[in-house]
Design a protein around this motif. Structure first.
Motif, PDB file in Angstrom:
ATOM      1  N   ALA A  46       0.809  -1.218   0.000  1.00 30.35           N
ATOM      2  CA  ALA A  46       0.000   0.000   0.000  1.00 30.35           C
ATOM      3  C   ALA A  46       0.842   1.268   0.000  1.00 30.35           C
ATOM      4  CB  ALA A  46      -0.933   0.001   1.213  1.00 30.35           C
ATOM      5  N   VAL A  47       2.174   1.134  -0.046  1.00 33.44           N
ATOM      6  CA  VAL A  47       3.032   2.316  -0.098  1.00 33.44           C
ATOM      7  C   VAL A  47       2.637   3.167  -1.303  1.00 33.44           C
ATOM      8  CG1 VAL A  47       5.388   3.120  -0.470  1.00 33.44           C
ATOM      9  CG2 VAL A  47       4.948   1.206   1.065  1.00 33.44           C
ATOM     10  N   MET A  48       2.551   4.473  -1.116  1.00 32.15           N
ATOM     11  CA  MET A  48       2.055   5.313  -2.208  1.00 32.15           C
ATOM     12  C   MET A  48       2.855   6.596  -2.361  1.00 32.15           C
ATOM     13  SD  MET A  48      -1.496   6.503  -0.368  1.00 32.15           S
ATOM     14  CE  MET A  48      -1.871   4.823   0.180  1.00 32.15           C
ATOM     15  N   ALA A  49       2.892   7.094  -3.591  1.00 33.04           N
ATOM     16  CA  ALA A  49       3.446   8.407  -3.900  1.00 33.04           C
ATOM     17  C   ALA A  49       2.276   9.340  -4.166  1.00 33.04           C
ATOM     18  CB  ALA A  49       4.357   8.334  -5.115  1.00 33.04           C
ATOM     19  N   ILE A  50       2.245  10.468  -3.469  1.00 34.85           N
ATOM     20  CA  ILE A  50       1.165  11.440  -3.612  1.00 34.85           C
ATOM     21  C   ILE A  50       1.747  12.725  -4.168  1.00 34.85           C
ATOM     22  CG2 ILE A  50      -0.607  12.739  -2.380  1.00 34.85           C
ATOM     23  CD1 ILE A  50      -0.793  10.430  -0.418  1.00 34.85           C
ATOM     24  N   ARG A  51       1.074  13.272  -5.171  1.00 38.62           N
ATOM     25  CA  ARG A  51       1.614  14.384  -5.948  1.00 38.62           C
ATOM     26  C   ARG A  51       0.542  15.457  -6.131  1.00 38.62           C
ATOM     27  NH1 ARG A  51       4.406  12.259 -11.282  1.00 38.62           N
ATOM     28  NH2 ARG A  51       5.748  11.413  -9.639  1.00 38.62           N
ATOM     29  N   PRO A  52       0.930  16.734  -6.162  1.00 35.56           N
ATOM     30  CA  PRO A  52      -0.070  17.780  -6.435  1.00 35.56           C
ATOM     31  C   PRO A  52      -0.756  17.557  -7.776  1.00 35.56           C
ATOM     32  CG  PRO A  52       1.955  18.748  -5.603  1.00 35.56           C
ATOM     33  CD  PRO A  52       2.257  17.297  -5.850  1.00 35.56           C
ATOM     34  N   ARG A  53      -2.053  17.818  -7.808  1.00 34.18           N
ATOM     35  CA  ARG A  53      -2.818  17.685  -9.049  1.00 34.18           C
ATOM     36  C   ARG A  53      -2.611  18.940  -9.893  1.00 34.18           C
ATOM     37  NH1 ARG A  53      -6.757  14.366 -10.528  1.00 34.18           N
ATOM     38  NH2 ARG A  53      -6.904  13.486  -8.425  1.00 34.18           N
ATOM     39  N   VAL A  54      -2.214  18.755 -11.148  1.00 35.62           N
ATOM     40  CA  VAL A  54      -1.916  19.889 -12.026  1.00 35.62           C
ATOM     41  C   VAL A  54      -3.196  20.606 -12.426  1.00 35.62           C
ATOM     42  CG1 VAL A  54      -0.903  20.588 -14.227  1.00 35.62           C
ATOM     43  CG2 VAL A  54       0.181  18.781 -12.873  1.00 35.62           C
ATOM     44  N   THR A  55      -4.208  19.851 -12.806  1.00 36.06           N
ATOM     45  CA  THR A  55      -5.482  20.446 -13.188  1.00 36.06           C
ATOM     46  C   THR A  55      -6.504  20.188 -12.090  1.00 36.06           C
ATOM     47  OG1 THR A  55      -6.113  18.425 -14.372  1.00 36.06           O
ATOM     48  CG2 THR A  55      -5.039  20.170 -15.640  1.00 36.06           C
ATOM     49  N   GLY A  56      -7.415  21.109 -11.901  1.00 38.62           N
ATOM     50  CA  GLY A  56      -8.427  20.975 -10.856  1.00 38.62           C
ATOM     51  C   GLY A  56      -9.394  19.845 -11.128  1.00 38.62           C
ATOM     52  N   ARG A  57     -10.116  19.477 -10.096  1.00 41.33           N
ATOM     53  CA  ARG A  57     -11.133  18.431 -10.213  1.00 41.33           C
ATOM     54  C   ARG A  57     -12.486  19.045  -9.911  1.00 41.33           C
ATOM     55  NH1 ARG A  57     -10.706  14.856  -5.598  1.00 41.33           N
ATOM     56  NH2 ARG A  57     -12.562  15.927  -4.869  1.00 41.33           N
ATOM     57  N   GLU A  58     -13.463  18.736 -10.751  1.00 41.29           N
ATOM     58  CA  GLU A  58     -14.784  19.312 -10.569  1.00 41.29           C
ATOM     59  C   GLU A  58     -15.686  18.379  -9.769  1.00 41.29           C
ATOM     60  OE1 GLU A  58     -16.455  20.370 -14.284  1.00 41.29           O
ATOM     61  OE2 GLU A  58     -14.857  21.782 -14.818  1.00 41.29           O
ATOM     62  N   GLY A  59     -16.526  18.973  -8.905  1.00 40.81           N
ATOM     63  CA  GLY A  59     -17.523  18.201  -8.193  1.00 40.81           C
ATOM     64  C   GLY A  59     -16.947  17.365  -7.065  1.00 40.81           C
ATOM     65  N   ALA A 119      10.139  15.803  -7.530  1.00 44.87           N
ATOM     66  CA  ALA A 119      10.522  16.561  -6.341  1.00 44.87           C
ATOM     67  C   ALA A 119       9.327  16.973  -5.494  1.00 44.87           C
ATOM     68  CB  ALA A 119      11.325  17.790  -6.758  1.00 44.87           C
ATOM     69  N   SER A 120       8.157  17.035  -6.072  1.00 40.92           N
ATOM     70  CA  SER A 120       6.967  17.449  -5.326  1.00 40.92           C
ATOM     71  C   SER A 120       6.279  16.293  -4.604  1.00 40.92           C
ATOM     72  CB  SER A 120       5.963  18.107  -6.272  1.00 40.92           C
ATOM     73  OG  SER A 120       5.604  17.205  -7.310  1.00 40.92           O
ATOM     74  N   ASP A 121       6.789  15.066  -4.755  1.00 36.03           N
ATOM     75  CA  ASP A 121       6.107  13.889  -4.222  1.00 36.03           C
ATOM     76  C   ASP A 121       6.240  13.766  -2.709  1.00 36.03           C
ATOM     77  OD1 ASP A 121       5.373  13.201  -6.757  1.00 36.03           O
ATOM     78  OD2 ASP A 121       6.879  11.622  -6.994  1.00 36.03           O
ATOM     79  N   VAL A 122       5.207  13.216  -2.099  1.00 35.42           N
ATOM     80  CA  VAL A 122       5.259  12.754  -0.714  1.00 35.42           C
ATOM     81  C   VAL A 122       5.028  11.253  -0.739  1.00 35.42           C
ATOM     82  CG1 VAL A 122       4.195  12.851   1.575  1.00 35.42           C
ATOM     83  CG2 VAL A 122       4.432  14.941   0.216  1.00 35.42           C
ATOM     84  N   ILE A 123       5.951  10.498  -0.157  1.00 33.47           N
ATOM     85  CA  ILE A 123       5.819   9.045  -0.072  1.00 33.47           C
ATOM     86  C   ILE A 123       5.188   8.711   1.276  1.00 33.47           C
ATOM     87  CG2 ILE A 123       6.994   6.827  -0.242  1.00 33.47           C
ATOM     88  CD1 ILE A 123       7.198   8.678  -2.724  1.00 33.47           C
TER      89      ILE A 123
END
Length: 211
Positions: A46-59, A119-123
């Motif tokens: 379940a180890v994961m890399a989380i990254r900022p979303r470049v484009t927004g998400r609607e709803g 570089a923007s990732d959080v593990i």
């Protein structure tokens, strides 16, 4: 550190949470984890890399991979503010989970290629969980205790998912790989035991987050 190297932040079930130097020539999740020593109770799948979303998400419809990641982080988020921050970002659309591993649940994966770290990732390394999640069509998540050997049908029955609806469900492993669970044994497609941390959902791209 070379000028081309970069840092990522590693949090959760590791010996020393914090920033880790990543070699630009080896920007893999496996190499990065070798530097931080996940503890014995970590869920490696379940180890994961989380990254900022470049484009927004609607709803309020959250991509299944991000909704699943949030479910896997829920236990750690209760005691770790850094994990809680990542969980909230996944739900509100600021962050997304990035598939990283070339091996899916112990098998070479072919459904999607792995991505290098950025570089923007959080593990995030979650602690080992003992639950299976079932999503109903309205976005409600049913949390069930994991029992070794139980198949998808067993959990869908426990969650009171009608048999006609259950035919359209897929099984999401904690590492982001997805399979269509077999409803009955056959030489072509034997049933798969459901692992802890798995999510069963209708075959959709996103799930509503209930208030």
């Amino acid at each position: 550190m070379l000028a081309t190297d970069f840092h990522v932040r590693v949090i959760g079930a590791v010996a020393v949470p914090g920033e880790v130097s990543v070699q630009i020539t080896r920007p893999t999740l496996e190499y990065t984890l070798s530097q931080v020593r996940p503890d014995a109770t970590a869920d490696r799948f379940a180890v994961m890399a989380i990254r900022p979303r470049v484009t927004g998400r609607e709803g309020l419809c959250v991509p299944v991979v991000d909704r699943h990641a949030a479910l896997l982080l829920a236990g750690d988020a209760q005691t770790d503010p850094m994990v809680a921050e990542q969980l909230q970002g996944l739900l509100d659309g600021r962050l997304r989970r990035v598939p990283m591993s070339p091996v899916a649940w112990g098998r070479p994966r072919q459904d999607q290629p792995s991505a290098p770290l950025a570089a923007s990732d959080v593990i995030v390394v979650p602690h080992y969980g003992h639950a299976v999640f079932v999503a109903r069509g309205n976005g409600e998540i049913v949390l069930l205790a994991h029992h070794p050997g139980l198949m998808a049908d067993d959990y869908l029955t426990q969650a009171h998912v009608a048999s006609a609806v259950a035919d359209g469900y897929v099984l999401h492993y904690p590492d982001t790989s997805v399979v269509k669970p077999a409803r009955a044994a056959s030489w072509r497609s034997p049933p798969r035991a459901v692992p802890p941390g798995a999510l069963l959902t209708p075959d959709v791209d996103c799930l509503q987050v209930l208030p």
